[in-house]
Design an enzyme around this catalytic site. Structure first.
Site, short mmCIF file in Angstrom:
data_model
loop_
_atom_site.label_atom_id
_atom_site.label_comp_id
_atom_site.label_asym_id
_atom_site.label_seq_id
_atom_site.Cartn_x
_atom_site.Cartn_y
_atom_site.Cartn_z
N LYS A 31 -50.25 -100.00 15.57
CA LYS A 31 -49.45 -101.03 16.51
C LYS A 31 -48.16 -101.15 16.70
CE LYS A 31 -51.71 -104.18 13.80
NZ LYS A 31 -52.62 -103.55 13.14
N THR A 32 -47.45 -101.01 15.46
CA THR A 32 -45.95 -100.90 15.64
C THR A 32 -45.21 -99.75 16.34
OG1 THR A 32 -45.67 -102.16 13.43
CG2 THR A 32 -43.70 -101.05 14.49
N THR A 40 -53.35 -108.40 12.90
CA THR A 40 -54.54 -107.90 12.08
C THR A 40 -55.49 -109.02 12.06
OG1 THR A 40 -53.81 -108.86 9.95
CG2 THR A 40 -53.41 -106.35 10.81
N ASP A 42 -44.38 -108.73 14.65
CA ASP A 42 -45.56 -108.29 13.80
C ASP A 42 -46.17 -109.50 13.32
OD1 ASP A 42 -47.08 -106.57 12.91
OD2 ASP A 42 -45.81 -105.71 11.25
N ARG A 77 -52.01 -93.85 9.05
CA ARG A 77 -50.93 -94.36 7.62
C ARG A 77 -51.29 -93.79 6.38
NH1 ARG A 77 -49.28 -99.94 7.58
NH2 ARG A 77 -48.46 -99.74 9.48
#
Length: 340
Positions: A65-66, A159, A110, A218
């Site tokens: 997302k980032t 999230t 975020d 990740r």
């Protein structure tokens, strides 16, 4: 096996993780339909010479997302300001960020679902009319001052879409959902990261890492680096299948990608509650982890691969979980193949 409960927790980011992030839509692996739509939205805004509509990006941790927010800023050629809802406690904090934005800049927030409701009230006119109302002074002498803003794009990441207030969610003209990656895409991601890090890796080892990475880039990158450590010390630096499996065993990562905490959650539900149903609060107290971390970093994946079901009465362990742990379900009739 090592009881490393942090390795697979997507909230733990390494300092050099940014070097592995794609910097353009063309470099981003997976999420094909989402990226195709986003490309159209970006190109359309360029043709109109208008700011991109506000963007909401949702999905489990660690899916990009980032990274996607940063790519959006590069694609439209603008500056991005990055913050998180947890760091914004006062209206002045948010106002300072908004007034500092240049034309067509991006403000990335975020975990936007954690934003204070008072701060949401500041965002509404900012998102719709590109202005904010600031209260100056206190008591009867307080005055409301309206400050115009440059055209900007708010990109929010979450999230937990369900925790967003409806008025805020409805103000995002573009809503994107990132889902877990396929094994094929995970292999491409592992190979790409290995090339960037100058790691020699065998194809069968690539498949093994991809399979055990919880369909999350990740985590795949974290595992790749740790396995490289084992390869440097135990072998010649190359990552083959043998060193890969040895590393996974030492790290406590099993065939499904479960780590120590995953197994503790399942065992807690089985040994204490006979498989459930059980509430998240009870699980958190027994395993010694925060409820939010369990829900975001563990439960979502356990539900995804069919080891836990969420029911109105609570969480329930499935037969697949019993089988994976080598246990016999007390409510399963193996002779007639029935779960009751």
């Amino acid at each position: 096996m090592a009881k490393d409960t942090n390795l697979l927790n997507p909230s733990n980011k390494e300092a050099d993780e940014t070097s592995l992030r794609p910097v353009a839509l063309s470099e981003f692996i997976g999420q094909k339909e989402t990226l195709e739509n986003l490309h159209v939205f970006i190109e359309a805004s360029k043709k109109r010479t208008a700011s991109l509509d506000h963007v909401l990006i949702s999905g489990p941790p660690g899916l990009g997302k980032t990274t996607l927010a940063t790519i959006i800023s590069k694609e439209i050629g603008s500056h991005i300001t990055v913050t998180s809802a947890q760091t914004l406690s006062k209206g002045a904090d948010l106002a300072r960020l908004l007034t500092a934005l240049g034309k067509n800049d991006i403000l990335f927030i975020d975990e936007i679902h954690s934003l204070n409701r008072n701060l949401e009230e500041i965002l509404y006119p900012a998102m719709e009319d590109y202005k904010i109302d600031i209260l100056i002074g206190e008591g009867i002498s307080a005055q409301s001052v309206q400050i115009p803003l440059n055209l900007f794009t708010l990109v929010g990441a979450t999230t937990r879409t369900g925790m967003l207030s409806e008025p805020l969610r409805n103000r995002f003209g573009i809503q994107l959902r990132l889902d877990y990656y396929s094994d094929e895409d995970m292999e491409k991601i592992v190979n790409r990261s290995a090339r960037i890090l100058n790691i020699i890796i065998h194809q069968d080892a690539t498949k093994e890492i991809a399979k055990r990475s919880r369909k999350t880039p990740r985590i795949a990158n974290h595992l790749l680096k740790r396995i490289k450590d084992f390869a440097d010390v135990k072998s010649n630096g190359e990552i083959n299948l043998e060193i890969c499996k040895l590393s996974m065993e030492k790290l406590g990562i099993d065939d499904l990608g479960l780590d120590y905490m995953d197994r503790q959650i399942l065992k807690c539900m089985i040994e204490r509650y006979n498989g459930g149903p059980v509430g998240i609060k009870s699980i958190a107290m027994i395993v010694g982890e925060e409820e939010r971390t369990i829900e975001d970093s563990y439960e979502a994946y356990l539900v995804r691969i069919g080891l836990i079901n969420r029911t109105p009465s609570g969480r329930v362990v499935t037969k697949k979980a019993f089988d994976h742990l080598g246990l016999i379900s007390p409510g399963y009739n193996y002779e007639n193949n029935l779960l009751f």
